[in-house]
Enzyme design. Structure first.
Site, short mmCIF file in Angstrom:
data_model
loop_
_atom_site.label_atom_id
_atom_site.label_comp_id
_atom_site.label_asym_id
_atom_site.label_seq_id
_atom_site.Cartn_x
_atom_site.Cartn_y
_atom_site.Cartn_z
N LYS A 47 25.07 7.72 19.25
CA LYS A 47 23.71 7.29 18.92
C LYS A 47 23.02 8.32 18.03
CE LYS A 47 23.01 6.18 23.26
NZ LYS A 47 22.37 5.81 24.54
N GLU A 55 20.97 5.07 28.30
CA GLU A 55 19.75 5.83 28.06
C GLU A 55 19.06 5.17 26.87
OE1 GLU A 55 20.29 9.99 27.12
OE2 GLU A 55 18.12 10.23 26.91
N ARG A 99 36.52 6.74 26.55
CA ARG A 99 35.56 6.19 25.59
C ARG A 99 36.30 5.42 24.52
NH1 ARG A 99 30.77 9.04 25.68
NH2 ARG A 99 29.98 8.18 23.76
P1 ATP Z 1 26.43 8.05 22.71
O1 ATP Z 1 27.33 9.24 22.85
O2 ATP Z 1 26.87 7.06 21.73
O3 ATP Z 1 25.00 8.45 22.54
P2 ATP Z 1 26.08 7.81 25.48
O4 ATP Z 1 27.23 7.91 26.38
O5 ATP Z 1 25.18 8.97 25.38
O6 ATP Z 1 26.55 7.30 24.08
P3 ATP Z 1 24.56 6.16 27.23
O7 ATP Z 1 23.34 5.38 26.92
O8 ATP Z 1 24.43 7.31 28.12
O9 ATP Z 1 25.18 6.58 25.84
O10 ATP Z 1 25.73 5.21 27.72
C1 ATP Z 1 25.63 4.18 28.64
C2 ATP Z 1 27.01 3.85 29.14
O11 ATP Z 1 27.86 3.48 28.07
C3 ATP Z 1 27.64 5.05 29.80
O12 ATP Z 1 28.16 4.65 31.04
C4 ATP Z 1 28.71 5.49 28.86
O13 ATP Z 1 29.77 6.05 29.57
C5 ATP Z 1 29.07 4.20 28.14
N1 ATP Z 1 29.56 4.47 26.79
C6 ATP Z 1 28.92 5.12 25.79
N2 ATP Z 1 29.70 5.24 24.70
C7 ATP Z 1 30.87 4.66 25.00
C8 ATP Z 1 32.11 4.47 24.29
N3 ATP Z 1 32.27 4.91 23.04
N4 ATP Z 1 33.10 3.82 24.92
C9 ATP Z 1 32.95 3.36 26.18
N5 ATP Z 1 31.83 3.51 26.89
C10 ATP Z 1 30.79 4.15 26.32
MG MG Z 2 23.99 10.09 26.48
#
Ligand code: ATP
Ligand code: MG
Length: 556
Positions: A265, A30, A255
């Site tokens: 983020k 995102e 994760r």
């Molecule tokens: P954050 O919680 O840091 O905002 P998010 O999951 O909301 O991260 P996205 O932009 O939705 O961020 O993530 C894109 C991809 O990266 C998703 O498939 C998510 O599962 C993966 N991802 C995000 N954070 C991690 C992490 N700490 N370890 C492994 N994969 C991750």
């Molecule tokens: Mg997210």
């Protein structure tokens, strides 16, 4: 990628022919912030798997929420994914390009009697939802006719209603044991401009509605995501089955969590907006942009991801493992040079004034093919202040009055006299060198107990060196009791700026981002934002894990 539970699932699919042996993965960020090392793990997993199976890998922006998303983030994500080497070829997609198709899918569900327009507000919807132990209650709007729903949905799209006045909901089961299936919201009204579609839309799909459709539209075979989506999978499956469209397989993995680090983020944005760091690419940030600027090679990030692997259970990785991957690469690839961070001047009294002498220094003893370079010896040199002690304790073997040490690649040096200023501070040392010891060995076989680094005073130049350290001083910075704030765990010594370090002349030729080992001090690189004559070097890491030593001390 090492065999793991994901490759096992894919192998099984290939055996049974579920996807006709096709493997197509994607990374779906995102665009609401910069990518961090957790995303690097997801990119690596998806890209490595596609590559390993001769499959395809898409980059897709999951840009369904207009409120938090920005073009700056899109640009940074593209830069980071490309830097990591995850080549998506021409397959870069945007969920916002599917808005029309998603709208049509929703209309199809309405016609099937599987979705309805609901007038309950957010608070009521929550109230009607029930709990883990109590079933929910049907919305009074649940039994509207398909025609009425279609009409209202069309009018929602055309902008007739204010934000929050209505939602479109799936009609599943308000008593379902999985709360995600209790008539979840598919669309909400948001009169908000989107960074790509501008004002075309005033209704936006929810993540739950959009995500599975995006994978289906792109014919993704294996939709790899993090564990928190495991109990959303039945909902994605329900939508796809009701629509009768292509059905990807979602696979969840744990994760990445790292000690001394926050990976969210939202929290990283707080650090940026509160000026706790200089920006998303501050070298202390766990963002890809920050790690790149810090000087972390992408090979180290790949090795790290490969080493930790993918797992089904959440765990926290010691940040020392990441730092060790960096050292593992830099030890073999970084040119070694000499730099003095806190200079102490030495006058070599038996060396002629105005004379310079070239000596040969090896660029990397781990790799002879990296060759050697010339360094200069002269009457005035600098050594590190901490390499001299006027009253050395028992275990201190470096320079002290009357004692001899080896100057790296040069000569034996002996301290003859300590010169102090009015306030008693040491200003310089008068020393002598032994011309017989050129190259660092004495013909009479006499030994010294220490070798120290140095630079010539006249042939060195001044530069700024930023000594970066861990941003948090607590291994679990987010775990703050008593309503505390994770920012209270920021390490006040995470950046020490040294204005006038003395660097050997070879470093004048450094290119932005080029990495070096400053002998005995650590790994450094020229900051990519350093310009012109004012060179700034960032410390990438120390030579050893200094924090492990501290932890060890505390244990004793
Ligand atoms: P954050 O919680 O840091 O905002 P998010 O999951 O909301 O991260 P996205 O932009 O939705 O961020 O993530 C894109 C991809 O990266 C998703 O498939 C998510 O599962 C993966 N991802 C995000 N954070 C991690 C992490 N700490 N370890 C492994 N994969 C991750
Ligand atoms: Mg997210």
């Amino acid at each position: 990628m090492k065999p793991n539970f994901i490759t096992e699932i894919i192998d099984e699919h290939n055996k049974t022919g579920r996807f006709a042996a096709r493997v197509h993965t994607r990374f779906p960020p995102e665009p609401n912030g910069y990518l961090h090392i957790g995303h690097a793990k997801a990119i690596y997993a998806n890209y490595a798997i596609a590559k390993q199976y001769n499959g395809k890998f898409n980059l897709r922006f999951d840009d369904t929420n207009p409120c938090k998303e920005e073009q700056e983030y899109v640009n940074s994500i593209i830069e980071d994914v490309l830097w990591l080497g995850a080549d998506y070829q021409d397959r870069i997609f945007y969920a916002s390009d599917y808005f029309e198709q998603m709208y049509n899918y929703a209309a199809a569900l309405i016609k099937k009697g599987k979705a309805y327009v609901c007038d309950l507000n957010a608070e009521k919807i929550r109230e009607f939802r029930g709990t883990l132990t109590a079933p929910g209650k049907d919305s009074p709007y649940r039994n509207r006719s398909a025609e009425e729903n279609l009409d209202l949905f069309t009018r929602m799209r055309s902008g007739e209603f204010p934000d929050g006045a209505k939602t479109l909901r799936a009609k599943i089961d308000m008593a379902h044991p999985n709360l995600n299936l209790r008539d979840p919201i598919m669309y909400r009204i948001l009169h908000s401009s989107h960074h790509r579609t501008k004002d075309t839309w005033c209704i936006y799909p929810t993540y739950d509605w959009a995500h599975g459709l995006e994978d289906s539209i792109e014919n993704i075979t294996h939709s790899i995501c993090t564990l928190e989506f495991e109990n959303h999978r039945p909902l994605y499956d329900w939508f796809i089955d009701q629509l009768g469209i292509f059905h990807p397989q979602q696979i969840e993995f744990a994760r990445l969590n790292i000690t001394y680090t926050v990976l969210s983020k939202r929290k990283l944005l707080e650090l940026v907006e509160g000026n706790f760091v200089s920006g998303w690419d501050d070298p202390r940030m766990p963002t890809i942009a920050g790690l790149r600027r810090r000087g972390y090679p992408k090979e180290a990030l790949y090795n790290f991801c490969e080493e930790i692997g993918v797992a089904k259970f959440n765990s926290t990785i010691d940040v020392g493992v990441l730092e060790e991957s960096v050292r593992g690469i830099l030890n073999k690839t970084a040119t070694r040079v000499m730099a003095v961070l806190r200079p102490l001047k030495i006058i070599v009294k038996n060396y002629p004034e105005g004379k310079f002498e070239e000596l040969e220094a090896v660029n990397n003893p781990e790799d002879v093919s990296m060759g050697s370079r010339k360094i200069f010896f002269s009457r005035e040199i600098y050594i590190e202040q901490e390499d001299f002690r006027e009253n050395p304790p028992k275990e201190f073997f470096r320079l002290s009055p009357g004692r001899e040490v080896r100057l790296r690649y040069a000569y034996f040096l002996k301290c003859e006299e300590v010169i102090k200023g009015k306030d008693g501070n040491i200003v310089e040392l008068i020393c002598s060198y032994d011309p017989q010891t050129r190259g660092g060995n004495a013909p009479d076989g006499r030994k010294v107990k220490a070798t120290i680094h140095w630079v010539s005073a006249a042939k060195s130049f001044d530069a700024q060196v930023n000594l970066y350290d861990r941003l948090f001083n607590n291994p679990d910075p987010e775990n703050v009791g008593g309503g505390g704030d994770f920012k209270s765990n920021i390490n006040p010594h995470s950046l020490e700026i040294i204005k006038n370090a003395k660097l050997e002349p070879a470093l004048k030729e450094a290119l932005p981002g080029q990495r070096y080992q400053f002998e005995r001090l650590g790994y450094f690189c020229l900051d990519t934002k350093s310009s012109g004559q004012n060179l700034i070097f960032n410390r990438i890491s120390t030579l050893r894990d200094a924090w492990a030593k501290i932890a060890h001390k505390f244990k004793k």
